[in-house]
Design a protein around this motif. Structure first.
Motif, PDB file in Angstrom:
ATOM      1  N   GLY A  34       0.817  -1.213   0.000  1.00 12.69           N
ATOM      2  CA  GLY A  34       0.000   0.000   0.000  1.00 12.69           C
ATOM      3  C   GLY A  34       0.848   1.259   0.000  1.00 12.69           C
ATOM      4  O   GLY A  34       0.517   2.247  -0.666  1.00 12.69           O
ATOM      5  N   ALA A  35       1.968   1.224   0.736  1.00 15.53           N
ATOM      6  CA  ALA A  35       2.860   2.385   0.784  1.00 15.53           C
ATOM      7  C   ALA A  35       3.477   2.647  -0.583  1.00 15.53           C
ATOM      8  O   ALA A  35       3.581   3.797  -1.026  1.00 15.53           O
ATOM      9  CB  ALA A  35       3.952   2.154   1.827  1.00 15.53           C
ATOM     10  N   ILE A  36       3.878   1.584  -1.279  1.00 15.04           N
ATOM     11  CA  ILE A  36       4.427   1.740  -2.637  1.00 15.04           C
ATOM     12  C   ILE A  36       3.362   2.307  -3.572  1.00 15.04           C
ATOM     13  O   ILE A  36       3.621   3.213  -4.371  1.00 15.04           O
ATOM     14  CB  ILE A  36       4.939   0.382  -3.179  1.00 15.04           C
ATOM     15  N   ALA A  37       2.143   1.782  -3.444  1.00 10.80           N
ATOM     16  CA  ALA A  37       1.035   2.245  -4.303  1.00 10.80           C
ATOM     17  C   ALA A  37       0.780   3.737  -4.114  1.00 10.80           C
ATOM     18  O   ALA A  37       0.637   4.488  -5.090  1.00 10.80           O
ATOM     19  CB  ALA A  37      -0.230   1.444  -3.996  1.00 10.80           C
ATOM     20  N   ARG A  38       0.782   4.180  -2.853  1.00  8.99           N
ATOM     21  CA  ARG A  38       0.518   5.603  -2.582  1.00  8.99           C
ATOM     22  C   ARG A  38       1.674   6.482  -3.054  1.00  8.99           C
ATOM     23  O   ARG A  38       1.462   7.563  -3.597  1.00  8.99           O
ATOM     24  CB  ARG A  38       0.283   5.814  -1.079  1.00  8.99           C
TER      25      ARG A  38
END
Length: 367
Positions: A34-38
């Motif tokens: 999720g952190a990479i996606a954001r």
């Protein structure tokens, strides 16, 4: 029989046989994905989060399918560093690497301005000069998320238990750390550690004698005199200089709050935000100066701290940002002055004096 490696299992970095498992756990970690996606796909991840995460997992599974050793992880980090340096700096330079023997383990103790970038730039210099990269000391305050622990231990980081409470628990943690440093150096694995806990937010690079006392705990146990034991650690002071610090305003804001309100309360993931800011922010030029290995006559930690400070201050590379902040103009051209003025114009008015003092401090320390 317990091996040396197992003795330090809860603090040491991952070994080769643990890499694949750690990567699998990372790819399965929803918070990490999720952190990479954001970070990489901001708006898109808000619209189609599930699909974006799924594609990231597929890509990472493919990208890291053959990464099964610590060396291969380091090669992945090197590729990232190359892009980061090209995108956020105007070049990184080094001095003093000629003093280092590729067959020796060193204890690099450096000033501390950036959580992730300080050891990363030290490593880049070693890597690009065909020297072995370091094992990195990192406080457990930065490992509140499982994915952070996986990432750090994959990247040769070992844990400093800052959260230890009470004299007995702290003594045990520091004794284990001291023994681990000795063990690593004996196996010719170099170490990076900051000269004090926490970054020098005011630009004043000072060594905490408590860290040096921790170094000596293993020597004290063996009844070796302080200066003899410290000299055996191949201790190398390192000066890391940033033309522009991506975290200068945040540091000044913290100091301002402490002075005006009496305290500063960190947000839950402020350290992580500082790491991201340090990686992605503009740094201008960067210089890393490796000193000569110390063969000290110091009899105690306070004397040794002064010796290390002298080396770090003397070897610190002064950029135009430092000179101009200290009111010096000799050797500064018009383009450098305009760049500094443009940088300072982005600093809130109430913080400008603090930011100027931060950049000027290395000039005063150099004398």
């Amino acid at each position: 029989m317990v091996s040396d490696t197992d003795l330090f299992k809860d603090i040491r970095p991952y070994n080769d046989d643990e890499v694949a498992g750690a990567i699998a756990r990372l790819i399965a970690d929803d918070e990490f994905i999720g952190a990479i996606a954001r970070y990489r796909y901001g708006g898109l991840s808000r619209i189609g989060g599930g699909l974006v995460k799924g594609l990231i997992r597929l890509y990472l599974t493919w990208r890291w399918r053959r990464v099964t050793s610590v060396h291969q992880v380091q090669l992945e980090v090197a590729r990232f560093m190359e892009k980061m340096i090209a995108g956020t700096t105007q070049g990184v330079s080094y001095s003093g690497l000629e003093h280092l023997d590729p067959n020796t383990g060193y204890l690099f103790i450096s000033n501390h301005r950036d959580i992730a970038m300080d050891p990363a730039f030290v490593n880049w210099g070693l890597y690009t000069h065909q020297l072995n990269t370091v094992r990195i000391a990192i406080g457990d305050n930065l490992l509140r998320k499982p994915c952070a622990t996986e990432l750090m231990k994959l990247n040769k980081s070992f844990i400093v238990k800052r959260s230890a409470k009470g004299p007995r628990e702290m003594m045990k943690a520091f004794s284990e750390l001291s023994a681990y440093l000795r063990h690593s150096l004996d196996e010719q694995h170099s170490i990076w550690i900051a000269q004090k806990e926490g970054r020098a937010k005011d630009g004043n690079d000072k060594t905490d004698p408590a860290i040096l006392k921790m170094f000596y705990m293993e020597g004290k146990k063996q009844k070796i005199p302080f200066n003899d034991y410290i000299s055996s650690l191949n201790l190398v002071p390192v000066s890391i200089s940033y033309e522009y610090d991506p975290g200068d305003v945040a540091k000044a804001r913290e100091l301002h709050a402490k002075e005006t309100a009496g305290a500063y309360e960190k947000s839950e993931f402020e350290d992580i935000q500082s790491i991201v800011q340090g990686i992605t922010g503009h740094k201008g030029r960067v210089h890393v100066a490796f000193g000569k290995p110390l063969n000290t006559d110091a009899d105690n930690a306070d004397e040794l701290a002064r010796e290390i400070d002298q080396e770090i201050h003397t070897n610190y590379h002064l950029f135009p940002s430092n000179l101009l902040a200290a009111g010096q103009t000799v050797g500064v051209n018009d383009a450098e002055r305009r760049a500094f003025d443009a940088h300072m114009s982005q600093v809130p008015a109430e913080l400008r004096e603090r930011v100027l003092a931060m950049y000027a401090r290395p000039v005063l320390n150099k004398g």
